[in-house]
Scaffold this motif. Structure first.
Motif, PDB file in Angstrom:
ATOM      1  N   ILE A 165     -25.567  13.839 -21.858  1.00 27.16           N
ATOM      2  CA  ILE A 165     -25.901  13.582 -23.254  1.00 27.16           C
ATOM      3  C   ILE A 165     -26.264  14.892 -23.946  1.00 27.16           C
ATOM      4  N   GLY A 166     -25.633  15.112 -25.093  1.00 26.27           N
ATOM      5  CA  GLY A 166     -25.918  16.299 -25.886  1.00 26.27           C
ATOM      6  C   GLY A 166     -24.936  17.439 -25.704  1.00 26.27           C
ATOM      7  N   THR A 167     -24.088  17.357 -24.661  1.00 23.89           N
ATOM      8  CA  THR A 167     -23.102  18.427 -24.469  1.00 23.89           C
ATOM      9  C   THR A 167     -21.848  18.151 -25.285  1.00 23.89           C
ATOM     10  N   LYS A 168     -21.058  19.191 -25.459  1.00 21.28           N
ATOM     11  CA  LYS A 168     -19.780  19.055 -26.153  1.00 21.28           C
ATOM     12  C   LYS A 168     -18.849  18.134 -25.367  1.00 21.28           C
ATOM     13  N   ALA A 169     -18.021  17.404 -26.081  1.00 16.09           N
ATOM     14  CA  ALA A 169     -17.062  16.497 -25.451  1.00 16.09           C
ATOM     15  C   ALA A 169     -15.846  17.286 -24.984  1.00 16.09           C
ATOM     16  N   ASN A 170     -16.068  18.086 -23.942  1.00 17.21           N
ATOM     17  CA  ASN A 170     -15.009  18.893 -23.327  1.00 17.21           C
ATOM     18  C   ASN A 170     -14.780  18.368 -21.916  1.00 17.21           C
ATOM     19  N   PHE A 171     -13.646  17.698 -21.710  1.00 18.93           N
ATOM     20  CA  PHE A 171     -13.376  17.044 -20.435  1.00 18.93           C
ATOM     21  C   PHE A 171     -11.972  17.374 -19.946  1.00 18.93           C
ATOM     22  N   THR A 172     -11.798  17.180 -18.638  1.00 19.35           N
ATOM     23  CA  THR A 172     -10.481  17.254 -18.017  1.00 19.35           C
ATOM     24  C   THR A 172     -10.294  16.005 -17.171  1.00 19.35           C
ATOM     25  N   LEU A 173      -9.155  15.348 -17.326  1.00 20.18           N
ATOM     26  CA  LEU A 173      -8.844  14.185 -16.506  1.00 20.18           C
ATOM     27  C   LEU A 173      -7.859  14.603 -15.423  1.00 20.18           C
ATOM     28  N   LEU A 174      -8.286  14.479 -14.175  1.00 21.02           N
ATOM     29  CA  LEU A 174      -7.444  14.805 -13.034  1.00 21.02           C
ATOM     30  C   LEU A 174      -6.859  13.532 -12.450  1.00 21.02           C
ATOM     31  N   ASP A 175      -5.574  13.579 -12.082  1.00 19.26           N
ATOM     32  CA  ASP A 175      -5.000  12.420 -11.416  1.00 19.26           C
ATOM     33  C   ASP A 175      -5.342  12.479  -9.930  1.00 19.26           C
ATOM     34  N   ASN A 176      -4.784  11.558  -9.166  1.00 19.15           N
ATOM     35  CA  ASN A 176      -5.153  11.468  -7.757  1.00 19.15           C
ATOM     36  C   ASN A 176      -4.648  12.643  -6.928  1.00 19.15           C
ATOM     37  N   SER A 185      -3.970  15.511 -16.349  1.00 21.48           N
ATOM     38  CA  SER A 185      -3.197  14.599 -17.184  1.00 21.48           C
ATOM     39  C   SER A 185      -3.649  14.600 -18.643  1.00 21.48           C
ATOM     40  N   GLN A 186      -4.933  14.898 -18.882  1.00 24.75           N
ATOM     41  CA  GLN A 186      -5.444  14.979 -20.256  1.00 24.75           C
ATOM     42  C   GLN A 186      -6.567  16.011 -20.302  1.00 24.75           C
ATOM     43  N   THR A 187      -6.756  16.609 -21.458  1.00 24.26           N
ATOM     44  CA  THR A 187      -7.957  17.398 -21.708  1.00 24.26           C
ATOM     45  C   THR A 187      -8.510  17.019 -23.075  1.00 24.26           C
ATOM     46  N   TRP A 188      -9.819  17.208 -23.224  1.00 23.51           N
ATOM     47  CA  TRP A 188     -10.490  17.026 -24.503  1.00 23.51           C
ATOM     48  C   TRP A 188     -11.230  18.314 -24.828  1.00 23.51           C
ATOM     49  N   ILE A 189     -11.070  18.807 -26.030  1.00 22.80           N
ATOM     50  CA  ILE A 189     -11.832  19.959 -26.503  1.00 22.80           C
ATOM     51  C   ILE A 189     -12.561  19.527 -27.762  1.00 22.80           C
ATOM     52  N   ASP A 190     -13.887  19.546 -27.704  1.00 24.43           N
ATOM     53  CA  ASP A 190     -14.721  19.112 -28.826  1.00 24.43           C
ATOM     54  C   ASP A 190     -14.290  17.740 -29.333  1.00 24.43           C
ATOM     55  N   GLY A 191     -14.001  16.852 -28.390  1.00 21.66           N
ATOM     56  CA  GLY A 191     -13.666  15.476 -28.727  1.00 21.66           C
ATOM     57  C   GLY A 191     -12.220  15.220 -29.082  1.00 21.66           C
ATOM     58  N   VAL A 192     -11.415  16.273 -29.193  1.00 22.74           N
ATOM     59  CA  VAL A 192      -9.995  16.121 -29.531  1.00 22.74           C
ATOM     60  C   VAL A 192      -9.184  16.108 -28.241  1.00 22.74           C
ATOM     61  N   ILE A 193      -8.316  15.138 -28.089  1.00 22.84           N
ATOM     62  CA  ILE A 193      -7.564  14.950 -26.853  1.00 22.84           C
ATOM     63  C   ILE A 193      -6.246  15.710 -26.891  1.00 22.84           C
ATOM     64  N   PHE A 194      -5.886  16.304 -25.766  1.00 24.91           N
ATOM     65  CA  PHE A 194      -4.625  17.041 -25.604  1.00 24.91           C
ATOM     66  C   PHE A 194      -3.961  16.547 -24.324  1.00 24.91           C
ATOM     67  N   LYS A 195      -2.644  16.650 -24.280  1.00 25.06           N
ATOM     68  CA  LYS A 195      -1.919  16.299 -23.074  1.00 25.06           C
ATOM     69  C   LYS A 195      -2.123  17.379 -22.015  1.00 25.06           C
ATOM     70  N   GLY A 196      -1.994  16.952 -20.758  1.00 29.09           N
ATOM     71  CA  GLY A 196      -2.169  17.885 -19.654  1.00 29.09           C
ATOM     72  C   GLY A 196      -0.853  18.469 -19.178  1.00 29.09           C
ATOM     73  N   GLN A 197      -0.863  18.964 -17.940  1.00 31.71           N
ATOM     74  CA  GLN A 197       0.292  19.702 -17.428  1.00 31.71           C
ATOM     75  C   GLN A 197       1.450  18.767 -17.169  1.00 31.71           C
ATOM     76  N   THR A 198       2.638  19.284 -17.405  1.00 30.28           N
ATOM     77  CA  THR A 198       3.856  18.521 -17.159  1.00 30.28           C
ATOM     78  C   THR A 198       4.713  19.165 -16.089  1.00 30.28           C
ATOM     79  N   ARG A 199       4.327  20.365 -15.663  1.00 31.20           N
ATOM     80  CA  ARG A 199       5.088  21.059 -14.617  1.00 31.20           C
ATOM     81  C   ARG A 199       4.139  22.002 -13.894  1.00 31.20           C
ATOM     82  N   ARG A 200       4.660  22.803 -13.003  1.00 30.84           N
ATOM     83  CA  ARG A 200       3.985  23.812 -12.186  1.00 30.84           C
ATOM     84  C   ARG A 200       3.665  23.269 -10.818  1.00 30.84           C
TER      85      ARG A 200
END
Length: 385
Positions: A354-365, A370-385
């Motif tokens: 609680i109180g931190t910036k909404a900066n997250f990373t969603l990791l698959d299994n 698969s997704q990232t959030w920067i300051d609450g805004v969602i972005f798509k994750g990696q598609t290759r590599r």
């Protein structure tokens, strides 16, 4: 209520994964973390059927990405491109990093970072100036012709960033403790790197204001039986931080494990030292007069000298999990909470609470992003590599 919920089967909270919880965010801040069944009525929830939600990664050493090298183009546009290249690999906060260059280029880079923060470029926390106050004996790929002494004019310039945080890498033996103390007093964070300092010089520099070590082991005086060197100084000073490049080329897994065990997870930082090849099909570039090629994930010049890396943060996290005894929880802490603590922004980022910036990373299994959030805004994750 204008809150939004994010549900993932596992969420990393306070160093451990909890299940069947929801993170509530409002605008760009976490306002609650609660069991799924306690989510208030009417709150829209973004749900994921699988995956692990972890704090967004914080990379304090990013030379380039997306085909862009910060030294070549110290501009807001370059910072945007570098940030976009890295956020698909889970990096939600970063320090654009300038490799040793002239003071005029440093001034341009600082101005660009200030402007990027003013304009709200996603993820920019400040700047890392790696040199030019380094030791030619440990120059690595840096151009020693750019090296210089730390003087009053340089201290004024290095401390001139108006917004965000500044990290300086220097060789303690190439300056004096009074200058280090004066620089530290301005509020910048100082790390020892590209250094041939003795153990004794290293300890004195830590007393003067050095609080970290840049890419531990690499380009620094090694630990030896009768000469502990800068590495020994890092191991001996329990209140300092040490960054590591976990790509399998810079540091052996056994040495990684020893450093983590000695420093502790809370004082160990994963960095990429990334070059323009990350997030790009381009696998060749020029660093000054050096032609650099990325082959098999390793960046090097024609003589085989390592030149930064072709590493992204998600790959660094996977490397730790797959090649050491340390857990995903540990690896994520070293990729997020530890750098935030080192840069003195852990009140706002580096954790899901609680109180931190909404900066997250969603990791698959498979621990791919698969997704990232920067300051609450969602972005798509990696598609290759």
């Amino acid at each position: 209520m204008t809150a939004t919920g994010i549900y993932a089967p596992e969420i990393l909270v306070d160093g451990r994964f909890v299940t069947d919880h929801i993170v509530l965010i409002e605008k760009d801040v976490v306002i609650n973390i609660l069991p799924k069944e306690q989510c208030p009525d009417g709150v829209p929830v973004i749900s994921f059927d699988d995956g692990k939600l972890v704090p967004g990664f914080f990379d304090i050493q990013v030379n380039g990405g997306g085909g862009v090298l910060f030294n070549d183009d110290p501009s807001v546009a370059a910072i945007k491109a570098i940030g976009a290249a890295h956020r698909i690999f889970g990096t939600t906060m970063f320090l654009p990093t300038l490799i040793s260059d002239d003071l005029e280029k440093i001034e341009q880079a600082i101005a660009a970072v200030d402007a990027a923060i003013d304009q709200g470029v996603p993820g920019v926390v400040g700047i890392h100036l790696e040199g030019p106050f380094l030791n030619a004996e440990k120059k690595g790929i840096h151009d020693a012709r750019k090296f210089r002494r730390l003087d009053e004019a340089a201290i004024r310039l290095l401390s001139s960033l108006r917004k965000g945080r500044t990290l300086i890498t220097l060789a303690p033996e190439m300056t004096d403790c009074a200058s280090i103390a004066k620089l530290a007093a301005t509020g910048v964070v100082i790390a020892a790197g590209h250094t041939n300092a003795t153990y004794e010089q290293t300890l004195e520099a830590v007393k003067a204001g050095v609080s970290g070590f840049t890419h531990l082991y690499n380009a620094m005086s090694p630990f030896q039986s009768r000469a502990p060197g800068a590495v020994g100084g890092a191991f001996a000073t329990t209140d300092t931080f040490a960054s590591l490049i976990a790509d399998g080329f810079h540091v052996h897994p056994a040495s990684l494990s020893l450093a983590i065990r000695t420093k502790g997870v809370a004082k160990t930082i994963l960095v990429t030292d990334a070059m323009p090849t990350v997030g790009s099909a381009q696998k060749e570039f020029w660093l000054g007069e050096e032609r650099i090629t990325a082959t098999g994930g390793k960046c090097e010049n024609a003589s085989g000298v390592l030149a930064g890396s072709d590493l992204d943060m998600a790959s660094a996290v996977r490397f730790i999990v797959n090649n050491t005894k340390y857990t995903l929880e540990d690896a994520c802490a070293m990729a997020s909470k530890s750098p935030a603590s080192f840069m003195k922004v852990d009140h706002a980022v580096g954790d899901i609470k609680i109180g931190t910036k909404a900066n997250f990373t969603l990791l698959d299994n498979n621990l791919m992003v698969s997704q990232t959030w920067i300051d609450g805004v969602i972005f798509k994750g990696q598609t290759r590599r």
